[in-house]
Write a protein that holds these residues in place. Structure first.
Motif, PDB file in Angstrom:
ATOM      1  N   CYS A  53       0.879  -1.234   0.260  1.00  0.00           N
ATOM      2  CA  CYS A  53      -0.017   0.222  -0.141  1.00  0.00           C
ATOM      3  C   CYS A  53       0.910   1.251  -0.012  1.00  0.00           C
ATOM      4  CB  CYS A  53      -0.823   0.020   1.149  1.00  0.00           C
ATOM      5  SG  CYS A  53      -2.401  -1.010   0.891  1.00  0.00           S
ATOM      6  N   LYS A  54       0.273   2.418   0.225  1.00  0.00           N
ATOM      7  CA  LYS A  54       0.839   3.525   0.306  1.00  0.00           C
ATOM      8  C   LYS A  54       2.168   3.805   1.255  1.00  0.00           C
ATOM      9  CE  LYS A  54      -0.135   8.589   0.193  1.00  0.00           C
ATOM     10  NZ  LYS A  54       0.108   9.092  -0.966  1.00  0.00           N
ATOM     11  N   PHE A  55       1.984   3.288   2.614  1.00  0.00           N
ATOM     12  CA  PHE A  55       2.993   3.470   3.601  1.00  0.00           C
ATOM     13  C   PHE A  55       3.549   2.110   4.014  1.00  0.00           C
ATOM     14  CE2 PHE A  55       0.241   7.265   3.659  1.00  0.00           C
ATOM     15  CZ  PHE A  55       1.407   8.103   3.786  1.00  0.00           C
ATOM     16  N   GLU A 112      -3.290   4.104   7.280  1.00  0.00           N
ATOM     17  CA  GLU A 112      -2.451   5.452   7.451  1.00  0.00           C
ATOM     18  C   GLU A 112      -2.850   5.797   8.761  1.00  0.00           C
ATOM     19  OE1 GLU A 112      -3.035   8.585   4.623  1.00  0.00           O
ATOM     20  OE2 GLU A 112      -2.032   9.844   5.773  1.00  0.00           O
ATOM     21  N   LEU A 124       1.912   9.393   8.560  1.00  0.00           N
ATOM     22  CA  LEU A 124       2.631   9.078   7.256  1.00  0.00           C
ATOM     23  C   LEU A 124       3.314   7.597   7.571  1.00  0.00           C
ATOM     24  CD1 LEU A 124       4.669  12.019   6.179  1.00  0.00           C
ATOM     25  CD2 LEU A 124       2.469  11.671   5.661  1.00  0.00           C
TER      26      LEU A 124
END
Lengths: 148, 275
Positions: A88-90, A123, A138
């Motif tokens: 995923c993003k983080f 997140e 973040l």
């Protein structure tokens, strides 16, 4: 225990050509299938726009990765914590199990090791009074799943 | 390499065009000669008249962006409503950026970077995120440009005369992650420096000249942006070098012609001496 693989292959691969053709023959829609095949190499024509691609992506098919077991890769081990990327993003920061804690079976965790984590939050964000929007750390939150 | 193949085009194919001001093809000797200018302009072709001079379209695709996770935005609560036009929707509490809108923005930004590099512009890579420090430094060094990867010191641009003892400012700034302080972006806007910036769903795209809506937190996405910008700048520089080499050769040829007509003996002596 089912483990989702968000990390590798963002897209669910279309079925192999051979299989699709067999299938098509079965349903007597061969003409349609061959037209689709010749569109652009091996990719069907419907794979062009973002919405089509996104619908085929693993992230979209899982619906919500929270509280699911996903495969991840250790990016770095820093001071008793490992940074796990699960697609995923983080990344998530997960403590390396010590010999006394559950799961401390002597497994060595190093950069590039494959681990299974349970995603708790994609997140870590929260709202502070007086702020007009949420503040983000973040970072994702996840728990190491001990493989039996 | 499309840029290379373009430069070997014959003069008869493309129409003669006038050179842009500050164009690299305008050699000092050719400036007073209208015919020469037209011929050089025709031989080289004005890169600005071409839609895809650096072959940017073949470098990028929606699929590549999706696989680099460029579509993943922040959680919905952290968004900046000014990013609404670039968002596709939300899934699992996370905003999804519409890559169909990212792609033209990215291509435009890459083209801008390429054309600035082609015209000898100074490009500054800015990223205040410590986790991408090495990556940004490497891509800036690979393309022979400059970087700021520490926290931006206020006044670096607006007070450059005092802080850096220079009046030469960058011609383009690439913000690989838009910093929360925004000091650097404000300064770039105040100094009239065009800026390219990767804007995530929690960023304000207003002060950035060429925003690229996309994820700025995942290493895969960041390395994709870095490699694309590095590649397009390198292509532009390779084109410029080959063009300059050809101009030098053409200049030598011209001086040889003057030698025959015995118009400029000094120049011919110089060219012989330099050979």
């Amino acid at each position: 225990m089912s483990v989702n693989r968000l990390l590798y292959g963002a897209l669910i691969r279309p079925r192999p050509r051979q299989k699709r053709l067999e299938c098509a023959k079965h349903f007597r829609v061969l003409a349609h299938a061959s037209k689709e095949d010749s569109a652009s190499g091996n990719e069907p024509q419907s794979y062009r726009t973002f919405s089509d691609l996104f619908q085929c992506s693993k992230f979209s098919s899982i619906l919500d990765p929270v509280n699911q077991n996903v495969e991840g890769e250790v990016l770095a081990v820093v001071g008793g914590n490992m940074y796990v990327d699960f697609g995923c993003k983080f990344h998530a920061v997960v403590p390396v199990p010590t010999s006394s804690s559950p799961g401390g079976d002597g497994t060595r965790y190093e950069e590039g090791s494959k681990v299974v984590v349970r995603v708790l939050d994609l997140e870590m964000t929260d709202h502070f009074v007086g702020d007009h929007r949420d503040t983000s750390l973040l970072e994702a939150e996840a728990k190491l799943v001990v493989q039996k | 390499m499309r840029a290379k193949s373009l430069s070997t085009e014959s003069p008869s194919v493309s129409k003669p065009t006038t050179l842009p001001s500050g164009g690299l093809a305008a050699a000092p000797e050719a400036q007073n000669e209208v015919t020469d200018r037209a011929v050089i302009g025709g031989a080289v072709g004005d890169p600005l008249n071409r839609d895809d001079f650096f072959g940017v379209d073949s470098m990028t695709s929606v699929r590549q962006l999706l696989e680099a996770r460029v579509h993943l935005g922040h959680k919905t609560g952290t968004w900046d409503p000014r990013m609404k036009p670039y968002l596709f929707g939300s899934r699992a509490g996370v905003h999804i950026i519409d890559l169909d809108k990212t792609l033209p923005h990215l291509r435009r930004a890459l083209n801008v970077a390429g054309h600035v590099a082609l015209r000898n512009g100074i490009i500054l890579f800015v990223s205040e995120r410590s986790q991408f420090e090495r990556l940004v430094q490497k891509s800036a060094r690979d393309s022979g440009e400059y970087f700021v990867t520490q926290q931006w010191v206020g006044g670096t641009l607006t007070n450059s005369q005092m802080l850096l003892r220079t009046v030469r400012l960058p011609d383009l700034m690439i913000f690989l992650s838009v910093p929360p302080s925004k000091t650097a972006i404000k300064e770039a806007a105040m100094c009239n420096i065009p800026s390219i910036g990767v804007v995530d769903s929690d960023c304000n795209p207003n002060l950035i000249t060429y925003p690229i809506p996309g994820n700025d937190d995942t290493p895969a996405a960041m390395s994709l942006y870095c490699s694309l910008f590095s590649e397009v700048i390198s292509r532009a520089k390779a084109t410029r070098e080959s063009r300059e080499r050809r101009e030098r050769e053409e200049g030598q040829y011209k001086e040889g012609g003057r030698e025959q007509s015995e118009k400029d003996e000094l120049a011919s002596e110089h060219s012989i001496a330099s050979q």
